[in-house]
Design an enzyme around this catalytic site. Sequence first.
Site, PDB file in Angstrom:
ATOM      1  CG  HIS A 401       3.473   1.653 -31.142  1.00  0.00           C
ATOM      2  ND1 HIS A 401       3.362   1.890 -29.797  1.00  0.00           N
ATOM      3  CD2 HIS A 401       4.571   2.321 -31.550  1.00  0.00           C
ATOM      4  CE1 HIS A 401       4.338   2.697 -29.406  1.00  0.00           C
ATOM      5  NE2 HIS A 401       5.094   2.968 -30.457  1.00  0.00           N
ATOM      6  CE  LYS A 593     -10.701  -0.193 -24.846  1.00  0.00           C
ATOM      7  NZ  LYS A 593      -9.327  -0.234 -24.452  1.00  0.00           N
ATOM      8  NE  ARG A 594      -9.905   6.796 -33.157  1.00  0.00           N
ATOM      9  CZ  ARG A 594      -9.206   7.356 -34.135  1.00  0.00           C
ATOM     10  NH1 ARG A 594      -8.158   8.093 -33.869  1.00  0.00           N
ATOM     11  NH2 ARG A 594      -9.575   7.224 -35.393  1.00  0.00           N
ATOM     12  CE  LYS A 599      -8.401   0.377 -30.243  1.00  0.00           C
ATOM     13  NZ  LYS A 599      -7.334   0.242 -29.230  1.00  0.00           N
ATOM     14  CB  THR A 701      -1.790   2.973 -22.422  1.00  0.00           C
ATOM     15  OG1 THR A 701      -2.495   3.585 -23.507  1.00  0.00           O
ATOM     16  CG2 THR A 701      -0.428   2.548 -22.890  1.00  0.00           C
ATOM     17  CE  LYS A 705      -3.372   6.454 -19.996  1.00  0.00           C
ATOM     18  NZ  LYS A 705      -3.789   6.967 -21.310  1.00  0.00           N
TER      19      LYS A 705
HETATM   20  C1  26V Z   1      -3.579   2.297 -37.350  1.00  0.00           C
HETATM   21  C2  26V Z   1      -4.459   1.933 -38.342  1.00  0.00           C
HETATM   22  C3  26V Z   1      -4.257   2.510 -39.679  1.00  0.00           C
HETATM   23  C4  26V Z   1      -5.041   1.828 -40.752  1.00  0.00           C
HETATM   24  C5  26V Z   1      -6.417   1.416 -40.334  1.00  0.00           C
HETATM   25  C6  26V Z   1      -6.447   0.596 -39.086  1.00  0.00           C
HETATM   26  C7  26V Z   1      -5.482   1.050 -38.042  1.00  0.00           C
HETATM   27  C8  26V Z   1      -5.622   0.584 -36.766  1.00  0.00           C
HETATM   28  C9  26V Z   1      -4.755   0.963 -35.773  1.00  0.00           C
HETATM   29  C10 26V Z   1      -3.722   1.812 -36.069  1.00  0.00           C
HETATM   30  C11 26V Z   1      -2.833   2.270 -34.976  1.00  0.00           C
HETATM   31  C12 26V Z   1      -1.512   1.660 -34.986  1.00  0.00           C
HETATM   32  C13 26V Z   1      -0.563   2.189 -33.984  1.00  0.00           C
HETATM   33  C14 26V Z   1      -1.121   2.349 -32.595  1.00  0.00           C
HETATM   34  O1  26V Z   1      -1.669   3.358 -32.250  1.00  0.00           O
HETATM   35  N1  26V Z   1      -0.949   1.351 -31.760  1.00  0.00           N
HETATM   36  C15 26V Z   1      -1.350   1.383 -30.365  1.00  0.00           C
HETATM   37  O2  26V Z   1      -0.202   1.754 -29.618  1.00  0.00           O
HETATM   38  C16 26V Z   1      -0.437   1.794 -28.218  1.00  0.00           C
HETATM   39  C17 26V Z   1       0.840   2.287 -27.576  1.00  0.00           C
HETATM   40  O3  26V Z   1       1.838   1.345 -27.728  1.00  0.00           O
HETATM   41  C18 26V Z   1      -0.858   0.427 -27.730  1.00  0.00           C
HETATM   42  O4  26V Z   1      -1.135   0.505 -26.352  1.00  0.00           O
HETATM   43  C19 26V Z   1      -2.088  -0.064 -28.481  1.00  0.00           C
HETATM   44  O5  26V Z   1      -2.391  -1.379 -28.096  1.00  0.00           O
HETATM   45  C20 26V Z   1      -1.835   0.009 -29.970  1.00  0.00           C
HETATM   46  O6  26V Z   1      -3.011  -0.287 -30.699  1.00  0.00           O
END
Ligand code: 26V
Length: 861
Positions: A401, A593-594, A599, A701, A705
């Site tokens: 992801h 979004k986060r 982003k 996602t 929406k």
């Molecule tokens: C994790 C971390 C952990 C360390 C600090 C920075 C950081 C940044 C992002 C993440 C999240 C990674 C996994 C995630 O949530 N990915 C998201 O998954 C969605 C579903 O597939 C996708 O639509 C998003 O684009 C993607 O960011």
Amino acid sequence: MASKHSKKSAPVQTVKTVASQETEVAKSAVTTAVDNCDCSNESDLFKPTVEQFKQSIVNHLRRTIGTSEKKASNLAWWQAVVYAVNELVFERLTQTQATHAGNDTRAVNYLSAEFLMGRLTVNNLCNLEVYNTCKDALASLGVDINAICDEEPDMALGNGGLGRLAACYIDSLATLKYPSIGYGLHYENGLFRQEIRGGRQVERPDSWREYGCPWEVCRPESVQEIPVGGYVEDQVAPDGTIHKVWHPDHIIKAVPWDIPVVGFRGSSVTVLRLWESRANEQFNWDVFNAGGYVDAQEEKAASETISKVLYPNDSTEAGKMLRLTQQYFFCAASLRDILRRYNRAHHHDYSAFASKIAIQLNDTHPAIAVAELMRLLLDEEGLNWDSAWKIVTDVFAYTNHTLLPEALEKWPVYLFERLLPRHLEIIYEINARFLDGEVARKWPNDNGMRAKLSIIEEGPCRMVRMAHLSVIASRRVNGVAEIHSQLVREQLFPEFAQIWPDRFCNVTNGVTPRRWLLACNPGLAELYNEVSGKDWPLHLDSCAKMRPFADKPDFQKRFMDVKYKNKVALAAEIKKLCGVEVDPHAIFDVQVKRLHEYKRQHLNLLYILHLYRELLSDPTKTIVPQVFIFGAKAAPAYTLAKDIIYAINKIGERINNDHRIRNQLKVVFIPNYRVSLAEKIIPAADVSEQISTAGYEASGTSNMKFAMNGALTLGTMDGANIEIVAEAGEENNFIFGLSVQEVQDLKAKGYNPWDFYNSDADLKAVLDWLDTDYFTPGQPGALSSIKRSLLDHGDPFLVLADFASYRDAHKRVEELYKDKERWARAAIINSASMGKFSSDRSIEDYVHNIWSLKSYDVNNK
Ligand code: 26V
């Protein structure tokens, strides 16, 4: 793949004009939402009459909760409704499970550390087609359904996209009747609740089940015991073979809580099984008896900490041990559960295991399941290595992801030594066989390649690379949008793709149209009922039938009236939550979004500053009124992200109170963004901000929406945006910025943000503004960290490089919005073109390319 939509257009029966009665808006928007889903006769499900449902609610109110109609609080009414709904759900659940057991079905086990379920009441009523019945039953008791549904706390058991995706997939699995189960963690506290104090984010605990959650059922009969710690003993058998015996020093109890998820029209019920950690009193009895009362209590607290809190996406090292324990804990419990069910039918004959079981790893969070399944098969079931490995590699598949290096999980070897000594041995063995096998064959005597592909990263602190373990053990590895899957194959794992070219594939994400259209946007759902017939929530492709109406002025008016009503309702919510008055005629430009630099919420903010400066420089200037709406949580340790939230709030404060600009510009930050807020915000958006640096957003996602609900995308060619505009037309959206290739080229060439700062006077002025105390009176420099990150720290996400192009795109938004017909046309086409992005299509892709499942009609006898 999504089925092709019919070219024949259905006639619109009546094209009536919706009166813009603002007072009626909030009410009708919510109530008609799901009224429309009670109408089908297709389901063979028992449906209570209004009177029966009323009786059921009253019975539960009196006999389950122990109160009366007179005394009941809204919370009690809500609980009674849930118990009444559960009567219908449990019956269907039993039937579903009996059907699957009777057919010894192959099933997918979806392992995910996060399931961001949000609220379930409206969704379940809607999927069971009893929303109307429930509303009328409550009305006859003098109770407003909206008021009581608002009592439900969100199940915020996820960080963002990844967790919400898992929730949408469970909905689709149930709807499409595939044998399936979701496994995760029963966090006592979900993602923190965000408060804004003095413009800054403050984190508060989110205790979503403080007063109990009536949806969940504890299943003590399926409790598991999970060993941790200790050491491994090599026992030599009389025949000379070595047996590994793990002597753990702790046993933790895993208690399952089941949340039934009912498919649309009650098609089938999929269970979400979440594991709670408890102390194993039995195991600790010795310590207790030896007088170690306090020690036993401490151990109890430690065991019960495991499922206490969901970790925010965070860059800190803190809590590593606990997080690894969480991951292992829920995987070990889930695998035991899977084996227990399998063995009920197959009595420890593992020859059919891989034909009955598929396990999906939702990112690397559950990757430890690979080592645990090996351990169970080798040490507890007595299989040899080759047979066990064959099963493991037939069963697992892995979804990636993110490409962000800091988000790719690595665990220090020393943590494994302490927590999972036997698993570490198994990982070493998997690694040795891989390096001496596939790698040595392809790149003989190439130590560089061995080091690069090894599961173990060498260095001062040796690390276990969970992504490598996942790729090596999985029969399929997929990304979540075409561009992302291509980058996974070509840039993240190129050597693995050379070894196993067929292993890599794409499954573009999708979202459930039941929650994200039918339930959250009743007005638009009604239009689709008219144009596409009532089955569109099951066949989102059929929404394309609305396309021919995009040019019809009377239809455009109806479509935009729905949007307007949703905007009026959101304006009321904004007034309530932020105290800011916004005009529903203005453009609602939304970024929810986060919060993360990639982003680029700060790119949005720079544009707002540009617009504000324009207005101040010419007090007579008239623009299309615009409301910029933000919602975002920042990881608690991510300082710059928190500074950006502070900047949005302070800049908003100044702009919203500046009478010189005559209310033409407003900026609001809605606190505590979560699923239930998204359901109110998304249907009211005109513009969907999807402005990540190309190559960084795996899919996104919310972009899907928003488009489904008739917003136009203002976005980069990144993630699923590319596929969205391919469906809806670039001419109906606002695409800007560097492409993935251009981003990479610019970075390779050497990007210097100062070049952009020095050559664009407008950009320079806007950035310099951040150093003053204009937005933070008496505190110059309070917003400077943003400027510093963009200039002194190299602007890693190319905000300045994309600024001019973004500014131009915004001007195109304004121009188009002035042309009401063209805007309406584009909005309709966007909404009508989102068939591909139903999570039903994604699940069918998983089923056909990865899981090979059959669906089963549930026998309701
Ligand atoms: C994790 C971390 C952990 C360390 C600090 C920075 C950081 C940044 C992002 C993440 C999240 C990674 C996994 C995630 O949530 N990915 C998201 O998954 C969605 C579903 O597939 C996708 O639509 C998003 O684009 C993607 O960011």
